[in-house]
Design a protein around this motif. Structure first.
Motif, short mmCIF file in Angstrom:
data_model
loop_
_atom_site.label_atom_id
_atom_site.label_comp_id
_atom_site.label_asym_id
_atom_site.label_seq_id
_atom_site.Cartn_x
_atom_site.Cartn_y
_atom_site.Cartn_z
N SER A 192 0.83 -1.21 0.00
CA SER A 192 0.00 0.00 0.00
C SER A 192 0.86 1.25 0.00
CB SER A 192 -0.92 0.01 1.22
OG SER A 192 -1.77 -1.11 1.20
N ILE A 193 1.95 1.22 0.74
CA ILE A 193 2.86 2.37 0.78
C ILE A 193 3.50 2.57 -0.59
CG2 ILE A 193 5.04 3.20 1.75
CD1 ILE A 193 4.16 1.82 4.40
N ILE A 194 3.90 1.48 -1.23
CA ILE A 194 4.52 1.58 -2.55
C ILE A 194 3.54 2.17 -3.56
CG2 ILE A 194 5.45 0.22 -4.48
CD1 ILE A 194 6.63 -1.66 -2.31
N ILE A 195 2.29 1.72 -3.54
CA ILE A 195 1.26 2.26 -4.44
C ILE A 195 1.04 3.74 -4.15
CG2 ILE A 195 -1.23 2.22 -4.91
CD1 ILE A 195 0.33 0.19 -6.53
N GLY A 196 1.05 4.12 -2.88
CA GLY A 196 0.91 5.54 -2.52
C GLY A 196 2.04 6.38 -3.07
N ILE A 197 3.26 5.85 -3.02
CA ILE A 197 4.42 6.56 -3.55
C ILE A 197 4.29 6.71 -5.07
CG2 ILE A 197 6.91 6.40 -3.96
CD1 ILE A 197 7.08 5.10 -1.13
N ILE A 198 3.86 5.64 -5.74
CA ILE A 198 3.66 5.71 -7.20
C ILE A 198 2.63 6.78 -7.54
CG2 ILE A 198 2.70 4.45 -9.19
CD1 ILE A 198 4.06 1.92 -8.01
N ALA A 199 1.52 6.82 -6.79
CA ALA A 199 0.48 7.81 -7.04
C ALA A 199 1.01 9.23 -6.82
CB ALA A 199 -0.72 7.55 -6.15
N PHE A 200 1.83 9.42 -5.79
CA PHE A 200 2.42 10.73 -5.51
C PHE A 200 3.34 11.16 -6.66
CE2 PHE A 200 5.86 13.34 -3.70
CZ PHE A 200 5.09 14.41 -3.24
N ILE A 201 4.14 10.23 -7.16
CA ILE A 201 5.03 10.54 -8.29
C ILE A 201 4.20 10.89 -9.53
CG2 ILE A 201 6.70 9.51 -9.92
CD1 ILE A 201 7.77 7.90 -7.48
N GLU A 202 3.11 10.15 -9.76
CA GLU A 202 2.26 10.46 -10.91
C GLU A 202 1.62 11.83 -10.77
OE1 GLU A 202 0.93 6.27 -12.84
OE2 GLU A 202 -0.29 6.97 -11.16
#
Length: 147
Positions: free
Chosen positions: A113-123
């Motif tokens: 979940s943290i990794i997906i959150g980081i990906i969303a932040f980068i996007e």
């Protein structure tokens, strides 16, 4: 004049536009409007007819094509883990992947979940950095789902 793109080959940079007057016009990459890199078949365009060819070709943004990069960035920032920004952009498969990984991640110590959150932040950052034209071509008209 207005028309619709019948076909466009990105590699050769050539395509055909059907004008509202019923005629077909050849378009070349060099005849695209300033900042336009390619055309999407089926997309409405504005253009000028010169010597039987289309020049100064610009895509017409209407209806569902009118996705705002600021809204997509805000959705990615606040609800990115759930893939809401992907659903907004019509990238449903990517949205389901993000949602699934986020929900499964809750079970596994929240690391996915943290990794997906980081990906969303980068996007979200990428959406804001791109020009409106680049955002449209990549994420609305184009097939790009990730980064």
């Amino acid at each position: 004049m207005r028309g619709r793109v019948l076909g466009y080959d990105y590699e050769t940079g050539e395509g055909v536009i059907s004008g509202d007057d019923g005629n077909r016009y050849i378009v070349k990459r060099s005849d695209l409007g300033s900042g336009v890199r390619s055309l999407v078949p089926g997309k409405a365009v504005d253009f000028i007819v010169e010597s039987g060819a289309a020049t100064g070709v610009y895509p017409v943004v209407t209806g569902m094509d009118d996705k705002n990069k600021w809204i997509a960035a805000l959705l990615a920032f606040f609800f990115g883990g759930f893939g809401v920004h992907k659903f907004y952009l019509g990238k449903n498969t990517a949205g389901l992947i993000m949602l699934g990984v986020f929900l499964v991640g809750i079970i596994f110590v929240a690391i996915p979940s943290i990794i997906i959150g980081i990906i969303a932040f980068i996007e979200a950052i990428i959406y804001l950095i791109k020009s409106d034209e680049e955002f449209y071509e990549d994420y609305v008209a184009g097939d790009r789902s990730w980064f």
